[in-house]
Design a protein around this motif. Sequence first.
Motif, short mmCIF file in Angstrom:
data_model
loop_
_atom_site.label_atom_id
_atom_site.label_comp_id
_atom_site.label_asym_id
_atom_site.label_seq_id
_atom_site.Cartn_x
_atom_site.Cartn_y
_atom_site.Cartn_z
N PRO A 62 15.37 -7.75 4.62
CA PRO A 62 14.18 -6.48 5.26
C PRO A 62 15.05 -5.13 5.15
CG PRO A 62 16.32 -7.96 6.73
CD PRO A 62 16.45 -8.16 5.11
N VAL A 63 14.13 -4.47 4.85
CA VAL A 63 14.17 -3.23 4.90
C VAL A 63 14.71 -2.78 6.09
CG1 VAL A 63 13.37 -0.55 3.79
CG2 VAL A 63 12.39 -2.92 2.66
N LEU A 64 15.16 -2.03 5.86
CA LEU A 64 15.79 -1.18 7.63
C LEU A 64 16.08 -0.06 7.91
CD1 LEU A 64 18.86 -3.67 7.92
CD2 LEU A 64 16.58 -3.78 8.91
N ASP A 65 15.69 0.83 8.80
CA ASP A 65 15.57 2.11 8.79
C ASP A 65 17.74 2.38 9.46
OD1 ASP A 65 14.89 4.77 8.95
OD2 ASP A 65 14.41 4.69 10.96
N THR A 66 18.24 2.50 8.39
CA THR A 66 19.38 2.64 8.44
C THR A 66 20.17 3.12 7.50
OG1 THR A 66 20.02 0.87 10.17
CG2 THR A 66 21.52 1.30 9.98
N PRO A 67 20.81 4.44 7.72
CA PRO A 67 21.39 4.69 6.40
C PRO A 67 23.07 4.39 6.07
CG PRO A 67 21.32 6.53 8.21
CD PRO A 67 20.56 5.39 8.68
N ALA A 68 23.43 3.69 4.94
CA ALA A 68 24.46 3.59 4.70
C ALA A 68 25.72 4.65 5.58
CB ALA A 68 24.88 3.79 3.68
N PRO A 69 26.58 4.18 5.62
CA PRO A 69 27.46 5.13 6.51
C PRO A 69 28.42 6.37 4.91
CG PRO A 69 28.47 2.51 6.74
CD PRO A 69 27.40 2.66 5.51
N VAL A 70 28.33 7.11 5.79
CA VAL A 70 28.70 8.32 4.49
C VAL A 70 30.50 8.76 4.90
CG1 VAL A 70 26.02 9.51 3.99
CG2 VAL A 70 28.10 10.00 5.96
N HIS A 71 30.54 9.23 3.63
CA HIS A 71 32.44 9.29 3.93
C HIS A 71 31.99 10.92 3.29
CE1 HIS A 71 33.29 5.56 4.74
NE2 HIS A 71 32.40 4.99 3.88
N ALA A 72 33.05 11.91 4.67
CA ALA A 72 33.65 13.37 3.51
C ALA A 72 35.13 13.69 4.45
CB ALA A 72 32.18 14.48 4.31
N SER A 73 35.57 14.44 3.87
CA SER A 73 36.87 15.13 3.89
C SER A 73 36.85 16.58 4.05
CB SER A 73 38.26 13.97 3.54
OG SER A 73 38.12 14.48 1.90
N GLY A 74 37.72 16.87 4.78
CA GLY A 74 38.61 18.62 4.80
C GLY A 74 37.93 18.79 5.32
N SER A 75 38.10 20.56 5.13
CA SER A 75 37.38 21.43 7.03
C SER A 75 35.81 20.94 7.14
CB SER A 75 37.75 22.53 6.58
OG SER A 75 36.64 23.24 5.16
N LEU A 76 35.31 21.63 7.90
CA LEU A 76 33.31 21.47 7.89
C LEU A 76 33.03 21.39 6.81
CD1 LEU A 76 31.33 20.49 10.15
CD2 LEU A 76 31.62 23.04 11.41
N SER A 77 33.09 22.85 6.23
CA SER A 77 32.97 23.47 4.99
C SER A 77 32.54 23.19 4.15
CB SER A 77 33.17 25.03 5.48
OG SER A 77 32.71 25.83 3.82
N GLU A 78 33.86 22.58 3.59
CA GLU A 78 34.12 21.16 2.56
C GLU A 78 33.39 19.84 2.87
OE1 GLU A 78 38.83 22.20 1.47
OE2 GLU A 78 38.12 20.97 2.76
N MET A 79 32.78 19.42 3.82
CA MET A 79 32.01 18.46 4.62
C MET A 79 30.89 18.90 4.45
SD MET A 79 33.63 16.29 7.55
CE MET A 79 35.44 15.82 8.05
N VAL A 80 30.20 19.78 4.67
CA VAL A 80 28.36 19.97 4.58
C VAL A 80 28.64 20.41 2.61
CG1 VAL A 80 27.58 21.55 5.08
CG2 VAL A 80 28.69 21.28 7.02
N GLY A 81 29.52 20.88 2.43
CA GLY A 81 29.62 20.84 1.38
C GLY A 81 29.17 19.92 0.02
#
Length: 209
Positions: A62-81
């Motif tokens: 089935p096609v779900l409207d649920t995005p896969a979990p994402v991962h990021a680390s570091g400062s807020l600026s680094e995560m945004v990048g």
Amino acid sequence: MMLAAVALGASSVAPAQVAPAGAVPSVGEAVTSVANAPLLRSAVLPTADAVTREAALPAPAPVLDTPAPVHASGSLSEMVGQLRSTEAGSRELECLATAVYFESKSEPLAGQLAVGHVIANRAKSGRFAKSYCGVVFQRGQFSFIHGAALPSVPRSGQQWKTAVAIAKIVDNKLMESNVGKALFFHAKHVSPAWHASMVASIGNHLFFR
């Protein structure tokens, strides 16, 4: 002579075979008919191997409207990048990113994160709608909403990509904001008659609980 002619005519023309209404040919008749039409045989009577292979095919997921979990680390600026993107990945994240974009695209990243958390806090509070889109489209809450559709956004722009990253950070709980459980915010240049407790001042916004 006439009787002979009638007899001759009767013996040379076979009577028509009329099946009763709704009658179905026997299996033997059907197989004989198919055997006389070799071009249609494979379509009418698939082989046992073909049927087995088809039955073994897995059902489509089935096609779900649920995005896969994402991962990021570091400062807020680094995560945004790490998480900047033109596509939010789901309708709910699209609503959240759009709110961040129109309400705080010119604010510092901490201010954009705080706005994103206010939307998420509302969806969890029980006092507002239970989804990001529900919160955003709730009547009289956000001035950028006109009608039943999200306004268009220049998706190639850096500010939209940043808003998408902020939405992913908020949705995946990758970083908290110092606004806590704030449910309201407004620009510093306005003075609404709110009976609420201010919890933070970030950039050009004041946040209230």
